[in-house]
Write a protein that holds these residues in place. Structure first.
Motif, PDB file in Angstrom:
ATOM      1  N   LYS A  63       0.847  -1.210   0.000  1.00 42.21           N
ATOM      2  CA  LYS A  63       0.000   0.000   0.000  1.00 42.21           C
ATOM      3  C   LYS A  63       0.874   1.248   0.000  1.00 42.21           C
ATOM      4  O   LYS A  63       0.556   2.248  -0.640  1.00 42.21           O
ATOM      5  CB  LYS A  63      -0.901   0.008   1.235  1.00 42.21           C
ATOM      6  CG  LYS A  63      -2.013  -1.015   1.137  1.00 42.21           C
ATOM      7  CD  LYS A  63      -2.830  -1.050   2.415  1.00 42.21           C
ATOM      8  CE  LYS A  63      -3.795  -2.234   2.386  1.00 42.21           C
ATOM      9  NZ  LYS A  63      -4.034  -2.803   3.694  1.00 42.21           N
ATOM     10  N   GLU A  64       2.006   1.190   0.719  1.00 41.06           N
ATOM     11  CA  GLU A  64       2.876   2.376   0.810  1.00 41.06           C
ATOM     12  C   GLU A  64       3.607   2.641  -0.517  1.00 41.06           C
ATOM     13  O   GLU A  64       3.714   3.782  -0.945  1.00 41.06           O
ATOM     14  CB  GLU A  64       3.875   2.210   1.966  1.00 41.06           C
ATOM     15  CG  GLU A  64       3.181   2.242   3.340  1.00 41.06           C
ATOM     16  CD  GLU A  64       4.149   2.111   4.507  1.00 41.06           C
ATOM     17  OE1 GLU A  64       5.353   2.338   4.335  1.00 41.06           O
ATOM     18  OE2 GLU A  64       3.684   1.750   5.607  1.00 41.06           O
ATOM     19  N   ILE A  65       4.106   1.592  -1.161  1.00 49.17           N
ATOM     20  CA  ILE A  65       4.844   1.855  -2.408  1.00 49.17           C
ATOM     21  C   ILE A  65       3.910   2.151  -3.581  1.00 49.17           C
ATOM     22  O   ILE A  65       4.336   2.684  -4.600  1.00 49.17           O
ATOM     23  CB  ILE A  65       5.857   0.722  -2.784  1.00 49.17           C
ATOM     24  CG1 ILE A  65       5.156  -0.599  -3.029  1.00 49.17           C
ATOM     25  CG2 ILE A  65       6.951   0.611  -1.765  1.00 49.17           C
ATOM     26  CD1 ILE A  65       6.104  -1.665  -3.613  1.00 49.17           C
ATOM     27  N   ASP A  66       2.650   1.822  -3.404  1.00 47.81           N
ATOM     28  CA  ASP A  66       1.663   2.114  -4.448  1.00 47.81           C
ATOM     29  C   ASP A  66       1.539   3.630  -4.676  1.00 47.81           C
ATOM     30  O   ASP A  66       1.105   4.072  -5.727  1.00 47.81           O
ATOM     31  CB  ASP A  66       0.307   1.528  -4.010  1.00 47.81           C
ATOM     32  CG  ASP A  66      -0.683   1.521  -5.143  1.00 47.81           C
ATOM     33  OD1 ASP A  66      -0.268   1.208  -6.271  1.00 47.81           O
ATOM     34  OD2 ASP A  66      -1.857   1.873  -4.915  1.00 47.81           O
ATOM     35  N   LYS A  67       1.979   4.408  -3.684  1.00 50.86           N
ATOM     36  CA  LYS A  67       1.832   5.877  -3.785  1.00 50.86           C
ATOM     37  C   LYS A  67       3.038   6.539  -4.447  1.00 50.86           C
ATOM     38  O   LYS A  67       3.058   7.750  -4.630  1.00 50.86           O
ATOM     39  CB  LYS A  67       1.673   6.464  -2.371  1.00 50.86           C
ATOM     40  CG  LYS A  67       0.411   5.971  -1.677  1.00 50.86           C
ATOM     41  CD  LYS A  67       0.247   6.642  -0.328  1.00 50.86           C
ATOM     42  CE  LYS A  67      -0.994   6.122   0.358  1.00 50.86           C
ATOM     43  NZ  LYS A  67      -0.749   5.518   1.627  1.00 50.86           N
TER      44      LYS A  67
END
Ligand code: SF4
Length: 264
Positions: A63-67
């Motif tokens: 979820k964090e690297i998706d940003k």
């Protein structure tokens, strides 16, 4: 070693290194427990007994690297991603698999040869780089300062394997401990296997801090005469020990055309 789940916190964090924006430490704490480690002073647990892992590193990190766009992420800034429990807990492996799936790459620093386990993933990443950190020419001395790490030769052998496989390699010669680390001999050992070598000296500011007290304790029981020699050097960046070594390294860099980054 007790391995517990840490409280909720971000995994991806800003990285202060040039050209790298983010870092990930798959573990909170480092069971290598090197006595000179600057991070020990801020440790959340006693790293000789307990380290922490994330509840679900894959779910949270995805979820964090998706940003952010795909890029190289640094691993090994605060803790060693290949500390002994990685063999069982495979947090680093899971992070690398996630990076590969989303076209990210990794720049890793470790004191372990366990990194070779993940060579197939690293080879397939776009421009992954692996560096090992070394500071001791003989393993008897190494065990005094970092009892839970592996032999220096095994780390260099890991670099050799990675380099042969086409992975970019580096070595962090750190910390140079005056009158203990033979820096030139260490470069002789590393130069064929590391594409780049960074060199940093042991620097301590606080005479009453844990790092110096622990080093003093080791030296008092194994080589008490050295304390008087070492102390003025590590508390002064202007000491002639450093300037002479710097000069010697500059000559070596030029003569052998080495990719040395001297920070002493
Ligand atoms: S391996 Fe690195 S992070 Fe781990 S204890 Fe040693 S110096 Fe600290």
């Amino acid at each position: 070693m007790k391995v517990s789940v840490c409280s909720s916190r971000p995994i991806l964090s800003p990285c202060g290194l040039k050209d790298i924006k983010y870092q990930v430490d798959p573990y909170v704490g480092c069971e290598h427990y090197c006595y000179y480690c600057y991070a020990l002073a801020q440790a959340e647990t006693d790293w000789s007994k307990e380290i922490l892992i994330y509840n679900d590193i894959v779910d949270q990190l995805s979820k964090e690297i998706d940003k952010i766009p795909p890029q190289t992420i640094y691993m090994g800034y605060q803790t060693d991603p290949y500390q002994p429990c990685e063999e069982e807990y495979r947090q680093t492996r899971k992070v690398l698999e996630l990076f590969k799936k989303y076209d990210f790459s990794a720049s890793i620093l470790t004191k372990s040869d366990l990194v070779v386990r993940d060579i197939e993933i690293l080879k397939e990443m776009n421009d992954a780089s692996i560096s090992v950190s070394v500071a001791f020419n003989d393993n008897q001395t190494r065990r005094l300062f970092e009892s839970k790490t592996i032999d220096t030769e095994k780390r260099i052998e890991a670099l050799n394997t990675l380099k042969k496989a086409g992975v970019r390699t580096g070595a962090l010669l750190c910390p140079i401990i005056p009158y203990i680390t033979d820096t030139i001999q260490m470069i002789d050992m590393l130069e064929s296997y590391a594409d780049i070598i960074w060199i940093y000296g042991l620097s301590i500011n606080d005479r009453s801090g844990q790092n110096w007290l622990k080093i003093q304790k080791i030296l008092s029981s194994h080589n008490p005469d050295l304390i008087e020699q070492i102390e003025p050097v590590i508390f002064s960046k202007d000491h002639s020990y450093w300037s002479e070594l710097r000069e010697h390294l500059e000559i070596l860099r030029k003569d052998r055309k080495l990719n040395l980054h001297i920070h002493i």
